[in-house]
Write an enzyme that holds these catalytic residues in place. Structure first.
Site, PDB file in Angstrom:
ATOM      1  N   TYR A 117     -18.274   8.465 -22.989  1.00  0.00           N
ATOM      2  CA  TYR A 117     -17.002   9.149 -23.237  1.00  0.00           C
ATOM      3  C   TYR A 117     -16.309   9.635 -21.975  1.00  0.00           C
ATOM      4  O   TYR A 117     -15.189  10.148 -22.042  1.00  0.00           O
ATOM      5  CB  TYR A 117     -17.207  10.304 -24.218  1.00  0.00           C
ATOM      6  CG  TYR A 117     -17.205   9.828 -25.657  1.00  0.00           C
ATOM      7  CD1 TYR A 117     -16.072   9.235 -26.208  1.00  0.00           C
ATOM      8  CD2 TYR A 117     -18.341   9.934 -26.456  1.00  0.00           C
ATOM      9  CE1 TYR A 117     -16.077   8.767 -27.512  1.00  0.00           C
ATOM     10  CE2 TYR A 117     -18.353   9.479 -27.767  1.00  0.00           C
ATOM     11  CZ  TYR A 117     -17.210   8.895 -28.288  1.00  0.00           C
ATOM     12  OH  TYR A 117     -17.214   8.425 -29.586  1.00  0.00           O
ATOM     13  N   GLU A 137     -41.850   3.618 -41.069  1.00  0.00           N
ATOM     14  CA  GLU A 137     -40.734   2.783 -40.623  1.00  0.00           C
ATOM     15  C   GLU A 137     -39.381   3.385 -41.002  1.00  0.00           C
ATOM     16  O   GLU A 137     -38.506   3.552 -40.146  1.00  0.00           O
ATOM     17  CB  GLU A 137     -40.853   1.375 -41.223  1.00  0.00           C
ATOM     18  CG  GLU A 137     -39.666   0.480 -40.886  1.00  0.00           C
ATOM     19  CD  GLU A 137     -39.627  -0.823 -41.687  1.00  0.00           C
ATOM     20  OE1 GLU A 137     -38.585  -1.499 -41.636  1.00  0.00           O
ATOM     21  OE2 GLU A 137     -40.626  -1.156 -42.356  1.00  0.00           O
ATOM     22  N   ASP A 188     -42.650  -1.913 -44.071  1.00  0.00           N
ATOM     23  CA  ASP A 188     -42.461  -2.907 -45.123  1.00  0.00           C
ATOM     24  C   ASP A 188     -43.289  -4.149 -44.810  1.00  0.00           C
ATOM     25  O   ASP A 188     -43.511  -4.490 -43.635  1.00  0.00           O
ATOM     26  CB  ASP A 188     -40.986  -3.319 -45.223  1.00  0.00           C
ATOM     27  CG  ASP A 188     -40.116  -2.253 -45.872  1.00  0.00           C
ATOM     28  OD1 ASP A 188     -40.655  -1.409 -46.608  1.00  0.00           O
ATOM     29  OD2 ASP A 188     -38.890  -2.258 -45.625  1.00  0.00           O
TER      30      ASP A 188
END
Length: 396
Positions: free
Chosen positions: A139, A224, A277
């Site tokens: 920025y 996760e 997963d």
């Protein structure tokens, strides 16, 4: 000093205690990873300033010779420059190929200028002993940089070029990770942080600055996904399995979450297990915690925890629990490519059990999210699956 609340009987943790003992024995024997506190040495402020001055001096010398200055940076985007060591993970070879960021090339002149600009900002930060976030850097001139990814990539390039860990550049990342459980620590400014088993706190932005870590945790569970992490908190898993610690990087982990997991390992040597997963993306994320990533391989010693074990969700668990096909998801072409890529990576050769699990997934052509366990019951994950895995040593 013990933490509250108390969890299961001490006998519940026998498998974890044996696992911790074997990890410590491996460490003492030199075969289980880096000893506590060992990694890439943190550079002092004067060393960082001197390194930047050397780079700028080279630019000035080139200009004085009427030559176009260029930055030479190790190429972090090819496996040819990466070597694998079981005790460290993925790291750059000492004589790797490089890329040149030239000031006289239309393709790279803007990048050259941006590196110079960020180098000057880093110099001022280090000189004044102040810190900024990557977002702060962006920025300062968002139109010039174009996007945050450009800034992130250049900061990594500078860190690699100077051979200095990124946190020594006085640039911090905004943390996205969360931590909960039996842990207390002090932040750099003296603030005491008491992590809770009921609610999560944000992973600190300056991991280098935290100290006096205190825990009696029997294990650290890396989760996760944030949704799974929050569900485990809602089910009081952390309290019922106390003493323990849970961490999530909310998907692909940010640098601070990885640094924290590494610091917990270095400081406490808590057995660390991962819940991801049963899909190529989840396996990739677990591998980042354990072995690191190609893009940050130059800082592997500070980021990897080779002691991480895969707790679940295993493809063999999906088969063993008879989860209906309706609750599974077919592998996409992209999934299959990712799976093939992981199977070819050097660390898979020393993980035959992982290879077997991935081959089960490849043969079935199906993947499963952790949420597939809700088919058995809404709280099966927190009340049956994880406790049984932890009690009987169901990690690989």
């Amino acid at each position: 000093m013990a933490f509250a609340p108390m969890g299961p009987e001490p006998s519940f943790f026998q498998a974890l205690d044996r696992h911790r003992a074997s990890l410590l024995a491996a460490l003492r024997g030199g075969g289980g990873g880096e000893p506590a506190g060992v990694g890439t040495r943190l550079a002092s402020s004067s060393e960082v300033l001197a390194s930047i001055e050397t780079v700028i001096q080279d630019v000035i010398t080139s200009l004085a010779r009427n030559e176009a200055p260029a930055f030479t940076i190790d190429n972090r985007s090819t496996w040819e420059n990466i070597k694998f060591e079981d005790s460290v993970g993925l790291q750059m070879i000492s004589h790797c190929t490089t890329k040149k960021i030239k000031s006289d090339s239309l393709k790279s002149v803007k990048n050259f200028a941006l590196i110079l600009k960020i180098l000057s900002m880093i110099y001022k930060l280090v000189q004044s002993d102040t810190y900024a976030t990557k977002r702060d850097i962006y920025y300062t001139d968002s139109q010039l940089f174009g996007n945050q990814t450009t800034v992130d990539s250049i900061i990594n390039d500078i860190s690699c070029m100077l051979k200095v860990p990124r946190r020594c550049l006085h640039i911090l990342s905004t943390s996205k990770g969360l931590i909960a459980g039996n842990l207390r620590y002090m932040e750099e400014d003296g603030t005491r942080v008491h992590c809770s088993c009921a609610t999560a706190v944000a992973v600190p932005s300056n991991i280098q600055g935290i100290w006096n870590l205190i825990t009696d945790a029997k294990f650290l569970l890396i989760v996760e996904k944030d949704a799974t992490f929050q569900r485990l908190l809602d089910d009081n898993f952390c309290s019922r399995m106390s003493p323990c610690i849970m961490v999530t990087g909310k998907g692909v982990p940010d640098l601070n979450t990885r640094l924290l997991v590494r610091k917990l390992w270095d400081t406490c040597h808590v057995p660390t297990v991962a819940l991801v997963d049963a899909d190529p993306h989840g396996i990739e994320i677990m591998c980042i915690y354990k072995y690191g990533s190609m893009s940050m391989s130059f800082e592997a010693h500070n980021l990897t925890v080779p002691a991480v074990r895969w707790l679940g969700l295993l493809p063999s668990d999906v088969k063993r629990l008879n989860i209906p096909k309706d609750n599974l998801i077919p592998l996409t072409k992209r999934d299959q490519m990712k799976l093939d890529s992981i199977l070819k990576r050097p660390y898979v050769t020393c993980q035959p059990c992982w290879r077997k699990e991935m081959e089960i997934m490849a043969d079935s052509k199906m993947k499963a999210e952790i949420q597939a366990l809700t088919f058995l019951s809404s709280d099966y994950l927190s009340r049956v699956y994880l406790p049984n895995k932890l009690k009987f040593g169901g990690w690989i």
